[in-house]
Design an enzyme around this catalytic site. Structure first.
Site, PDB file in Angstrom:
ATOM      1  N   ASN A 133       0.833  -1.202   0.000  1.00 32.98           N
ATOM      2  CA  ASN A 133       0.000   0.000   0.000  1.00 32.98           C
ATOM      3  C   ASN A 133       0.866   1.248   0.000  1.00 32.98           C
ATOM      4  OD1 ASN A 133      -0.470   1.909   2.529  1.00 32.98           O
ATOM      5  ND2 ASN A 133       0.160  -0.091   3.328  1.00 32.98           N
ATOM      6  N   LEU A 180      -0.824   8.674   3.771  1.00 31.52           N
ATOM      7  CA  LEU A 180      -1.340   9.297   4.995  1.00 31.52           C
ATOM      8  C   LEU A 180      -2.592  10.157   4.781  1.00 31.52           C
ATOM      9  CD1 LEU A 180       2.086  10.335   6.599  1.00 31.52           C
ATOM     10  CD2 LEU A 180       0.663   8.374   7.230  1.00 31.52           C
ATOM     11  N   ASN A 231       3.801   8.009  14.546  1.00 26.77           N
ATOM     12  CA  ASN A 231       4.142   7.389  13.268  1.00 26.77           C
ATOM     13  C   ASN A 231       5.382   8.079  12.707  1.00 26.77           C
ATOM     14  OD1 ASN A 231       4.398   6.401  10.696  1.00 26.77           O
ATOM     15  ND2 ASN A 231       2.247   6.653  10.128  1.00 26.77           N
ATOM     16  N   CYS A 287       6.144   5.544   8.483  1.00 22.80           N
ATOM     17  CA  CYS A 287       5.459   5.334   7.207  1.00 22.80           C
ATOM     18  C   CYS A 287       6.491   5.412   6.078  1.00 22.80           C
ATOM     19  CB  CYS A 287       4.373   6.385   7.002  1.00 22.80           C
ATOM     20  SG  CYS A 287       3.602   6.305   5.374  1.00 22.80           S
ATOM     21  N   LYS A 325       6.386   4.244  16.904  1.00 24.67           N
ATOM     22  CA  LYS A 325       6.290   3.126  15.956  1.00 24.67           C
ATOM     23  C   LYS A 325       7.487   3.178  15.016  1.00 24.67           C
ATOM     24  CE  LYS A 325       3.086   0.639  12.958  1.00 24.67           C
ATOM     25  NZ  LYS A 325       1.702   0.592  12.423  1.00 24.67           N
ATOM     26  N   ASN A 352       6.514  -1.185  11.338  1.00 26.42           N
ATOM     27  CA  ASN A 352       5.688  -0.673  10.253  1.00 26.42           C
ATOM     28  C   ASN A 352       6.022  -1.487   9.002  1.00 26.42           C
ATOM     29  OD1 ASN A 352       4.033   1.032   8.597  1.00 26.42           O
ATOM     30  ND2 ASN A 352       4.444   2.748   9.963  1.00 26.42           N
ATOM     31  N   GLY A 389      -3.495  -5.788  11.412  1.00 25.97           N
ATOM     32  CA  GLY A 389      -3.974  -4.923  10.335  1.00 25.97           C
ATOM     33  C   GLY A 389      -4.480  -5.743   9.168  1.00 25.97           C
TER      34      GLY A 389
END
Length: 306
Positions: A71, A75, A130, A133, A168, A195, A268
């Protein structure tokens, strides 16, 4: 009786079980959080929320690949002020269900992180930063791959709020212990790992990458072993609670993470494979294992290190 076996305390917060929703596609609305809560999660983590609205990347943003999903959402979110209205709609109901809320946030620098954290503080139980990402330029892993930037963000948020703060971490680094050391030195209360892993898929007929962003983050079964090794290393080096995430589809997967050192886990991609009630299914599978082995939840955390 069985459900009582899964009660756990992390940073002074009581959770009915250690199986949580991970930040991602499912946490966009209050109704989505409620749906997951009804599926048996001990806590729900919001989608990563920023200071201002963000449309994210253009489609296609997600593709199923061997072993999971790629993916590159970018954000997307409505901004913290509007999103807090979503939490407000369901907060009382989640509380009645004994489900905690973890607020995932992002920003471009420490000032922006701190501002979002302050706005979110009274709506959630834990702030999750976060800094990992892999597909949003200038955000996420841009910070989390740099120990100095990671330290500054975590230090600023810890100064801004009184509730527990977890960082994270990204696996897309040469030395994750260096990054973890920086955020622990900054005072974070716990770590979340991992992540997604940077990856790409190419359409051989179109002769170009499938995702509009070209690359994205790989989640799902393919990254479980990576996540477990990271949790193992973090447990060996730091005395803070760890939430394990990456490729958890079953109670056995969750137990692996816990034996590596995780106090709780997040799911998730597993929602796509086993449905919204994957949380209850995983909890039931953990309970069955504990009964068969005559163990407690507390005993299995870090057990593989003995």
């Amino acid at each position: 009786m069985g459900e009582c076996m899964l009660k756990t305390n992390i940073c002074g917060i009581e959770f009915k079980n250690p199986v949580f929703l991970a930040s991602g596609i499912m946490g966009e609305t209050g109704s989505a959080l409620k749906r997951i809560a009804k599926g048996g999660a001990g806590a729900v983590t919001t989608k990563s929320i920023g200071l201002n609205p963000n449309p994210g990347h253009k489609n296609p943003t997600i593709v199923e690949v061997y072993g999971g999903f790629l993916n590159a959402m970018g954000l997307p979110n409505p901004g913290v002020d509007e999103y807090l209205e979503e939490i407000e709609k369901v907060r009382d109901e989640l509380n009645r269900m004994d489900v905690r809320i973890i607020g995932s946030i992002y920003g471009k620098d420490e000032e922006e992180f701190a501002e979002v954290a302050k706005k979110m503080e009274r709506y959630v139980d834990i702030i999750e930063l976060n800094i990992s990402c892999p597909h949003a330029k200038g955000y996420g892993a841009t910070i989390g791959q740099n120990p100095d930037l990671s330290y500054d963000v975590c230090k600023a948020v810890k100064k801004a709020v009184k509730i527990p703060v977890f960082a994270k971490l990204t696996p897309n680094v040469t030395d994750i212990i260096e990054i973890a050391q920086a955020v622990v030195d900054a005072g974070v209360d716990g770590l979340v790992a991992i992540n997604t892993v940077r990856g790409m898929a190419i359409d051989i007929r179109a002769k170009k990458p499938i995702l509009a962003n070209k690359f994205g983050g790989l989640s799902g079964k393919a990254i479980k072993s990576i996540g477990i090794k990271v949790v193992w290393d973090l447990y060996e080096n730091f005395d803070v609670p760890i939430i394990g995430v990456g490729g958890i589809m079953s109670g056995e997967d969750a137990i692996e993470y816990m034996m590596a050192g995780a106090s709780a886990v997040q799911i998730g991609s597993g929602v796509y494979y086993r449905g919204y009630d994957i949380f209850k299914k995983v909890c039931d599978e953990i309970i069955s294992f504990l009964k068969e082995e005559n163990l407690t939840l507390e005993e299995i955390v870090g057990m593989a290190h003995e």
